[in-house]
Every structure is written in C-alpha cells, then in structure tokens.
Scaffold this motif. Structure first.
Motif, PDB file in Angstrom:
ATOM      1  N   CYS A   1       0.874  -0.787   0.212  1.00 22.46           N
ATOM      2  CA  CYS A   1       0.292   0.125  -0.057  1.00 22.46           C
ATOM      3  C   CYS A   1       0.943   1.539  -0.299  1.00 22.46           C
ATOM      4  O   CYS A   1       0.473   2.051   0.925  1.00 22.46           O
ATOM      5  CB  CYS A   1      -0.793  -0.124   1.610  1.00 22.46           C
ATOM      6  N   PHE A   2       1.563   1.191  -0.491  1.00 19.71           N
ATOM      7  CA  PHE A   2       2.645   2.594  -1.145  1.00 19.71           C
ATOM      8  C   PHE A   2       2.793   2.864  -2.734  1.00 19.71           C
ATOM      9  O   PHE A   2       2.640   1.833  -3.164  1.00 19.71           O
ATOM     10  CB  PHE A   2       4.438   2.220  -1.018  1.00 19.71           C
ATOM     11  N   SER A   3       2.438   4.357  -3.309  1.00 21.15           N
ATOM     12  CA  SER A   3       2.851   4.751  -4.074  1.00 21.15           C
ATOM     13  C   SER A   3       4.305   5.488  -4.345  1.00 21.15           C
ATOM     14  O   SER A   3       4.620   6.723  -3.744  1.00 21.15           O
ATOM     15  CB  SER A   3       1.165   5.632  -4.690  1.00 21.15           C
ATOM     16  N   VAL A   4       4.852   4.999  -5.582  1.00 26.23           N
ATOM     17  CA  VAL A   4       5.680   5.425  -5.668  1.00 26.23           C
ATOM     18  C   VAL A   4       5.973   6.241  -6.263  1.00 26.23           C
ATOM     19  O   VAL A   4       5.477   7.166  -7.657  1.00 26.23           O
ATOM     20  CB  VAL A   4       6.635   4.289  -6.466  1.00 26.23           C
ATOM     21  N   GLU A   5       6.583   7.770  -5.745  1.00 26.96           N
ATOM     22  CA  GLU A   5       6.507   8.546  -6.217  1.00 26.96           C
ATOM     23  C   GLU A   5       7.572   9.392  -7.165  1.00 26.96           C
ATOM     24  O   GLU A   5       7.026  10.645  -8.199  1.00 26.96           O
ATOM     25  CB  GLU A   5       5.778  10.235  -5.182  1.00 26.96           C
ATOM     26  N   PHE A   6       8.295   9.247  -6.777  1.00 29.73           N
ATOM     27  CA  PHE A   6       9.800   9.722  -7.956  1.00 29.73           C
ATOM     28  C   PHE A   6      10.374   8.088  -7.541  1.00 29.73           C
ATOM     29  O   PHE A   6      11.023   7.428  -6.897  1.00 29.73           O
ATOM     30  CB  PHE A   6      10.541  10.366  -7.164  1.00 29.73           C
ATOM     31  N   LEU A   7      11.404   8.214  -8.849  1.00 32.34           N
ATOM     32  CA  LEU A   7      12.046   6.747  -8.854  1.00 32.34           C
ATOM     33  C   LEU A   7      13.079   6.820 -10.546  1.00 32.34           C
ATOM     34  O   LEU A   7      12.941   7.045 -11.444  1.00 32.34           O
ATOM     35  CB  LEU A   7      11.129   5.411  -9.227  1.00 32.34           C
ATOM     36  N   SER A   8      14.526   7.238  -9.957  1.00 28.45           N
ATOM     37  CA  SER A   8      15.374   7.610 -11.284  1.00 28.45           C
ATOM     38  C   SER A   8      16.556   7.546 -10.890  1.00 28.45           C
ATOM     39  O   SER A   8      16.660   7.378  -9.349  1.00 28.45           O
ATOM     40  CB  SER A   8      15.216   9.032 -11.205  1.00 28.45           C
ATOM     41  N   GLY A   9      17.215   6.120 -11.777  1.00 34.34           N
ATOM     42  CA  GLY A   9      19.017   6.448 -11.860  1.00 34.34           C
ATOM     43  C   GLY A   9      19.380   7.949 -11.332  1.00 34.34           C
ATOM     44  O   GLY A   9      19.040   8.530 -11.309  1.00 34.34           O
TER      45      GLY A   9
ATOM     46  N   PHE B   1      16.397   6.147 -18.068  1.00 38.61           N
ATOM     47  CA  PHE B   1      16.737   4.171 -17.661  1.00 38.61           C
ATOM     48  C   PHE B   1      17.491   3.706 -16.395  1.00 38.61           C
ATOM     49  O   PHE B   1      18.430   3.768 -16.068  1.00 38.61           O
ATOM     50  CB  PHE B   1      18.066   3.730 -19.059  1.00 38.61           C
ATOM     51  N   PRO B   2      16.065   4.210 -15.449  1.00 35.78           N
ATOM     52  CA  PRO B   2      16.937   3.728 -13.888  1.00 35.78           C
ATOM     53  C   PRO B   2      17.489   2.743 -13.724  1.00 35.78           C
ATOM     54  O   PRO B   2      18.258   2.898 -12.774  1.00 35.78           O
ATOM     55  CB  PRO B   2      15.406   4.133 -12.517  1.00 35.78           C
ATOM     56  N   ALA B   3      17.290   1.776 -14.604  1.00 33.48           N
ATOM     57  CA  ALA B   3      17.830   0.463 -13.592  1.00 33.48           C
ATOM     58  C   ALA B   3      19.851   0.607 -14.568  1.00 33.48           C
ATOM     59  O   ALA B   3      20.458  -0.500 -14.252  1.00 33.48           O
ATOM     60  CB  ALA B   3      17.878  -0.622 -14.211  1.00 33.48           C
ATOM     61  N   LEU B   4      19.905   1.040 -15.225  1.00 34.79           N
ATOM     62  CA  LEU B   4      21.161   1.338 -16.081  1.00 34.79           C
ATOM     63  C   LEU B   4      21.560   2.502 -15.798  1.00 34.79           C
ATOM     64  O   LEU B   4      22.950   3.081 -16.409  1.00 34.79           O
ATOM     65  CB  LEU B   4      21.223   1.661 -17.787  1.00 34.79           C
ATOM     66  N   GLY B   5      22.112   3.166 -14.243  1.00 35.78           N
ATOM     67  CA  GLY B   5      22.134   3.702 -13.697  1.00 35.78           C
ATOM     68  C   GLY B   5      23.388   4.086 -13.256  1.00 35.78           C
ATOM     69  O   GLY B   5      23.921   5.086 -12.390  1.00 35.78           O
ATOM     70  N   SER B   6      23.708   2.613 -12.671  1.00 37.53           N
ATOM     71  CA  SER B   6      24.553   2.687 -11.534  1.00 37.53           C
ATOM     72  C   SER B   6      24.247   2.136 -10.111  1.00 37.53           C
ATOM     73  O   SER B   6      23.876   1.962  -9.203  1.00 37.53           O
ATOM     74  CB  SER B   6      25.879   2.778 -11.496  1.00 37.53           C
ATOM     75  N   GLU B   7      23.026   3.094  -9.907  1.00 43.69           N
ATOM     76  CA  GLU B   7      22.236   3.429  -8.765  1.00 43.69           C
ATOM     77  C   GLU B   7      21.116   4.532  -8.669  1.00 43.69           C
ATOM     78  O   GLU B   7      20.954   4.744  -9.750  1.00 43.69           O
ATOM     79  CB  GLU B   7      23.294   4.800  -7.821  1.00 43.69           C
ATOM     80  N   ILE B   8      20.276   3.740  -7.929  1.00 48.87           N
ATOM     81  CA  ILE B   8      18.860   4.271  -8.168  1.00 48.87           C
ATOM     82  C   ILE B   8      18.076   4.952  -6.702  1.00 48.87           C
ATOM     83  O   ILE B   8      18.536   4.504  -5.464  1.00 48.87           O
ATOM     84  CB  ILE B   8      17.871   3.681  -8.358  1.00 48.87           C
ATOM     85  N   TYR B   9      17.297   5.917  -7.278  1.00 52.51           N
ATOM     86  CA  TYR B   9      16.909   6.763  -5.394  1.00 52.51           C
ATOM     87  C   TYR B   9      15.426   6.655  -5.671  1.00 52.51           C
ATOM     88  O   TYR B   9      15.002   7.443  -7.168  1.00 52.51           O
ATOM     89  CB  TYR B   9      17.328   8.449  -5.625  1.00 52.51           C
ATOM     90  N   PHE B  10      14.805   6.978  -4.978  1.00 53.20           N
ATOM     91  CA  PHE B  10      12.980   6.706  -4.850  1.00 53.20           C
ATOM     92  C   PHE B  10      12.652   7.712  -3.276  1.00 53.20           C
ATOM     93  O   PHE B  10      13.562   7.483  -2.225  1.00 53.20           O
ATOM     94  CB  PHE B  10      12.497   5.173  -4.847  1.00 53.20           C
ATOM     95  N   SER B  11      10.943   7.583  -3.564  1.00 53.23           N
ATOM     96  CA  SER B  11      10.307   8.101  -2.403  1.00 53.23           C
ATOM     97  C   SER B  11       9.063   7.259  -2.937  1.00 53.23           C
ATOM     98  O   SER B  11       8.776   7.439  -4.284  1.00 53.23           O
ATOM     99  CB  SER B  11       9.821   9.332  -2.791  1.00 53.23           C
TER     100      SER B  11
END
Length: 223
Positions: free
Chosen positions: A163-171, A199-209
């Motif tokens: 029951c979370f909504s992903v508001e930000f997801l980016s490499g 391409f969030p999975a192709l940038g070595s690091e990912i950040y999220f909220s």
C-alpha cells in the motif's frame, strides 16, 4: 534527496519529523545544513521538528551533529525499538546491505504517520540480471557488505504489495569518476539526469520516494 525532502516540507507546511536509518558519519544531516561534513558543530535546520538517527554502530564524531536522538540498532529481523512517528524515513544506501530489504521496509513503514514517505537510494541493475548478481554478492560478501540488488521492479513490487505509491523513481547518472573535475560541471549533471530518468536501472544507482496510503496508512498510525 534533499529536493524531495524540501518538497515534502512545502507540502506539509510545518516542521518535519525525520528518522534517518544508516547515518554513517552524519553526511546527510550535514548536507541538509548546506555544508560538507567537517569540523564544527552542525545545528538542526528550521524545517525539522526533529531528526533522529538509527545505525548499527554510532560513531563518536556524531555528537557534533544536532540529532534529536541517536539509536543504536541493526535493521533486519530484530524487532525495532519503540520509536516515534515520523513524516519521513530515510534509507540511503542501506537496503543493499540487508538480506531481506523488503522486510526492513515493512518494519520502517510502521514508523510513518498517515501519508508519510520513505525515501532512499542504492546501487541498481536491470531486474533480469539482479538475481544472478545477488547470488555472486552473497557468496563473496564480508560483514556489512552488499548482499542485495535493488532493481526498479523490486521497489515497485514492494510498493504494490504494501500500500505504497511510488512518487519518484530515477537513476542518478550514466557514469561517474570520483574526484574528476567533470563531476562538478553543471552541464555534466544535466546530461546525467535525463539518462537516469529514462533508464533508471542502467545508471549504477537508483533513488526513490514512496508514500504510505489508504488503509495501510491508518493501520500504521494505530500501531
């Protein structure tokens, strides 16, 4: 990370209560003060009501920072100590060190107020390669080294199941070279950001909220 926190402060219109998990040497709180970690004492910025820190090992130098409270505890299968309710939980470069990162996120979500957010970041790679990489890491890992791979799909799956909504997801970047002058270039930064977003999975690091929502938020508040 700081921009996400600033936006949440604007959204709520009142000082925030923050729990930072995995504080290391206090770099995040130092950055929120607009300065690199170094000598001198760091105050708590006005947009925070409190900023608590939780880590498996509390370093002596943390006393120069204005943490509201410091809690020595390992996140994992052990029950969390009795904690307050927070608007934001920060898990920056923590999940990759845990064998059960989803369980840790579930634990931390019980500390959130209704509508609170978990923000974080970790190394990443495409979901199709993540299981193989994870097996290699776990065979070779020493104490407190990387043992999990956090892909964008893994974060989205956790959000959907809890029951979370992903508001930000980016490499974060296409490539980097620590200490190189180009990393301080505004143009280089602006080139990296679109790559990370596309391409969030192709940038070595990912950040999220991700934000706790619906009945799950009400249940967390009752707890």
């Amino acid at each position: 990370m700081r921009r996400i926190i600033d936006l949440e402060s604007e959204r709520r219109g009142c000082p925030l209560r923050v729990l930072e998990v995995g504080i290391d040497r206090g770099q995040m709180l130092a950055f929120m003060n607009g300065r690199a970690s170094g000598s001198g004492r760091f105050g708590l910025p006005e947009l925070f009501e409190r900023w608590d820190g939780l880590d498996r090992l509390l370093r002596p130098e943390l006393t120069r920072y204005s943490y509201s409270d410091l809690i020595e505890h390992t996140v994992g299968r052990e029950a969390l100590p009795c904690l307050r309710s927070y608007d934001i939980v920060i898990a920056l470069h923590v999940l990759e060190h845990l064998k059960e990162p989803e369980y840790a996120l579930q634990q931390l979500s019980t500390c959130l107020v209704p509508g609170g957010i978990i923000v974080g970041g970790s190394p990443t790679m495409p979901a199709c390669l993540a299981p193989l990489r994870e097996r290699v890491l776990r065979r070779r890992a020493g104490p407190f080294e990387h043992v999990s791979v956090i892909s964008p799909q893994r974060l989205q799956r956790f959000a959907d199941d809890n029951c979370f909504s992903v508001e930000f997801l980016s490499g974060a970047f296409l490539s980097r070279h620590s200490g190189c002058a180009i990393e301080n270039s505004r143009i280089w930064l602006r080139l990296n950001l679109p790559w990370g977003a596309l391409f969030p999975a192709l940038g070595s690091e990912i950040y999220f909220s991700m934000r706790l929502k619906g009945r799950r938020a009400a249940a967390a508040s009752d707890q």
